[in-house]
Motif scaffolding. Sequence first.
Motif, PDB file in Angstrom:
ATOM      1  N   GLU A   1      20.876   2.265 -10.572  1.00 25.13           N
ATOM      2  CA  GLU A   1      19.713   2.044  -9.693  1.00 25.13           C
ATOM      3  C   GLU A   1      19.419   3.292  -8.847  1.00 25.13           C
ATOM      4  O   GLU A   1      18.262   3.648  -8.635  1.00 25.13           O
ATOM      5  CB  GLU A   1      19.962   0.836  -8.783  1.00 25.13           C
ATOM      6  N   HIS A   2      20.463   3.948  -8.390  1.00 24.39           N
ATOM      7  CA  HIS A   2      20.251   5.191  -7.631  1.00 24.39           C
ATOM      8  C   HIS A   2      19.672   6.277  -8.537  1.00 24.39           C
ATOM      9  O   HIS A   2      18.813   7.054  -8.123  1.00 24.39           O
ATOM     10  CB  HIS A   2      21.557   5.661  -6.974  1.00 24.39           C
ATOM     11  N   LEU A   3      20.172   6.303  -9.777  1.00 21.37           N
ATOM     12  CA  LEU A   3      19.672   7.310 -10.728  1.00 21.37           C
ATOM     13  C   LEU A   3      18.184   7.082 -11.015  1.00 21.37           C
ATOM     14  O   LEU A   3      17.380   8.030 -11.009  1.00 21.37           O
ATOM     15  CB  LEU A   3      20.485   7.237 -12.030  1.00 21.37           C
ATOM     16  N   ALA A   4      17.820   5.820 -11.246  1.00 18.37           N
ATOM     17  CA  ALA A   4      16.409   5.512 -11.527  1.00 18.37           C
ATOM     18  C   ALA A   4      15.537   5.909 -10.331  1.00 18.37           C
ATOM     19  O   ALA A   4      14.444   6.466 -10.495  1.00 18.37           O
ATOM     20  CB  ALA A   4      16.259   4.025 -11.839  1.00 18.37           C
ATOM     21  N   THR A   5      16.034   5.652  -9.139  1.00 20.27           N
ATOM     22  CA  THR A   5      15.277   6.007  -7.919  1.00 20.27           C
ATOM     23  C   THR A   5      15.158   7.532  -7.803  1.00 20.27           C
ATOM     24  O   THR A   5      14.087   8.057  -7.475  1.00 20.27           O
ATOM     25  CB  THR A   5      15.983   5.421  -6.675  1.00 20.27           C
TER      26      THR A   5
ATOM     27  N   GLY B   1       0.805  -1.220   0.000  1.00 23.25           N
ATOM     28  CA  GLY B   1       0.000   0.000   0.000  1.00 23.25           C
ATOM     29  C   GLY B   1       0.834   1.264   0.000  1.00 23.25           C
ATOM     30  O   GLY B   1       0.398   2.314   0.409  1.00 23.25           O
ATOM     31  N   ASN B   2       2.054   1.152  -0.412  1.00 27.91           N
ATOM     32  CA  ASN B   2       2.828   2.398  -0.539  1.00 27.91           C
ATOM     33  C   ASN B   2       3.730   2.326  -1.761  1.00 27.91           C
ATOM     34  O   ASN B   2       4.020   1.259  -2.289  1.00 27.91           O
ATOM     35  CB  ASN B   2       3.554   2.698   0.783  1.00 27.91           C
ATOM     36  N   GLU B   3       4.087   3.448  -2.236  1.00 23.78           N
ATOM     37  CA  GLU B   3       4.869   3.545  -3.464  1.00 23.78           C
ATOM     38  C   GLU B   3       6.263   2.941  -3.279  1.00 23.78           C
ATOM     39  O   GLU B   3       6.960   3.263  -2.319  1.00 23.78           O
ATOM     40  CB  GLU B   3       5.000   5.028  -3.792  1.00 23.78           C
ATOM     41  N   LEU B   4       6.645   2.071  -4.205  1.00 24.19           N
ATOM     42  CA  LEU B   4       8.018   1.573  -4.204  1.00 24.19           C
ATOM     43  C   LEU B   4       8.836   2.457  -5.150  1.00 24.19           C
ATOM     44  O   LEU B   4       8.609   2.473  -6.353  1.00 24.19           O
ATOM     45  CB  LEU B   4       8.050   0.111  -4.658  1.00 24.19           C
ATOM     46  N   LEU B   5       9.762   3.200  -4.579  1.00 25.53           N
ATOM     47  CA  LEU B   5      10.479   4.221  -5.354  1.00 25.53           C
ATOM     48  C   LEU B   5      11.671   3.647  -6.111  1.00 25.53           C
ATOM     49  O   LEU B   5      12.137   4.257  -7.075  1.00 25.53           O
ATOM     50  CB  LEU B   5      10.969   5.332  -4.416  1.00 25.53           C
ATOM     51  N   GLY B   6      12.157   2.500  -5.652  1.00 28.77           N
ATOM     52  CA  GLY B   6      13.311   1.921  -6.326  1.00 28.77           C
ATOM     53  C   GLY B   6      13.802   0.678  -5.612  1.00 28.77           C
ATOM     54  O   GLY B   6      13.439   0.414  -4.462  1.00 28.77           O
TER      55      GLY B   6
END
Length: 255
Positions: A239-243, A204-209
């Motif tokens: 992966e950090h950039l995508a996040t 129930g919460n956004e997965l940012l990365g």
Amino acid sequence: MKVIAFANQKGGVAKTTTCVNIAGIFASKGLKTLVVDSDPQCNATSFLLRDEVNSSATLAALYEQKIYDSPELIKPTRLMNLSVIPGGFKLAGMVSEVYSRIRNHERLAMYFGKHATNFDVIFIDCPPDIGIFTLNAFVASNYLIVPMIPERLSLEGYKQLQEKVELVQGMGLDVSILGSIITVFQGGLAVHKEWKKQIEVGFGNELLGIIHSAAEVKRVSELRELLCEGDKGNRAYKEHLATAHRISSLIGMAL
Ligand SMILES: Nc1ncnc2c1ncn2[C@@H]1O[C@H](COP(=O)(O)OP(=O)(O)OP(=O)(O)O)[C@@H](O)[C@H]1O
Ligand SMILES: [Mg+2]
């Protein structure tokens, strides 16, 4: 100006590592970025400054004095567009003193309102507890990001934090959880895969990365450097950039 705190009551879930590396990426993309080290351990500071952790102009000064009204806590770092308010080891011994001060939970918010309005984005690295320094971060923030290793204890930390956020919202403050980041992820571990699935479908919460456990993160951290300062071809940076992109789009800021 958007203020985002990295918080999880659970220790060692990569709050600091994620906070400073995401901040580095925002700065390297041209946004005026401030990192606030709100943890007496001063780990975020050690990534960004070399010898100043023990100087007197640290976040501790903000809590020490009745009214702290000076811009000098904000220090430039070696990276363009990236500044830091260093943590102070002194913070550790100040908890009860801070609790007894008037408007103790608004210190950081008041300081930002006076001295940090020219930043595009502020990232606060919180300690692994929900004490007075984390509360200050919540009061000063628009959003919280919850880094979690996909294991039971991290998720318990998330739930405890959620309760505290509701408390702060009940005080009329406008802070919300932007989402979580899966950190130190090991795809070969059944338990990580299982929790990842649960976080993705039912949390129930956004997965940012999702950030994998990586030797590159360790290597760079040992040198007290940021991923954005080195090779941009590796998975850890990407992966950090995508996040960072996901965060920026959610807060309405072009990266
Ligand atoms: N992606 C990664 N791959 C490998 N190791 C990592 C990764 N991210 C973080 N770590 C390591 O995990 C450890 C904990 O990270 P970090 O200090 O960022 O956690 P924290 O949540 O800030 O801890 P604390 O609660 O003590 O503040 C560190 O040794 C760090 O180098
Ligand atoms: Mg930390």
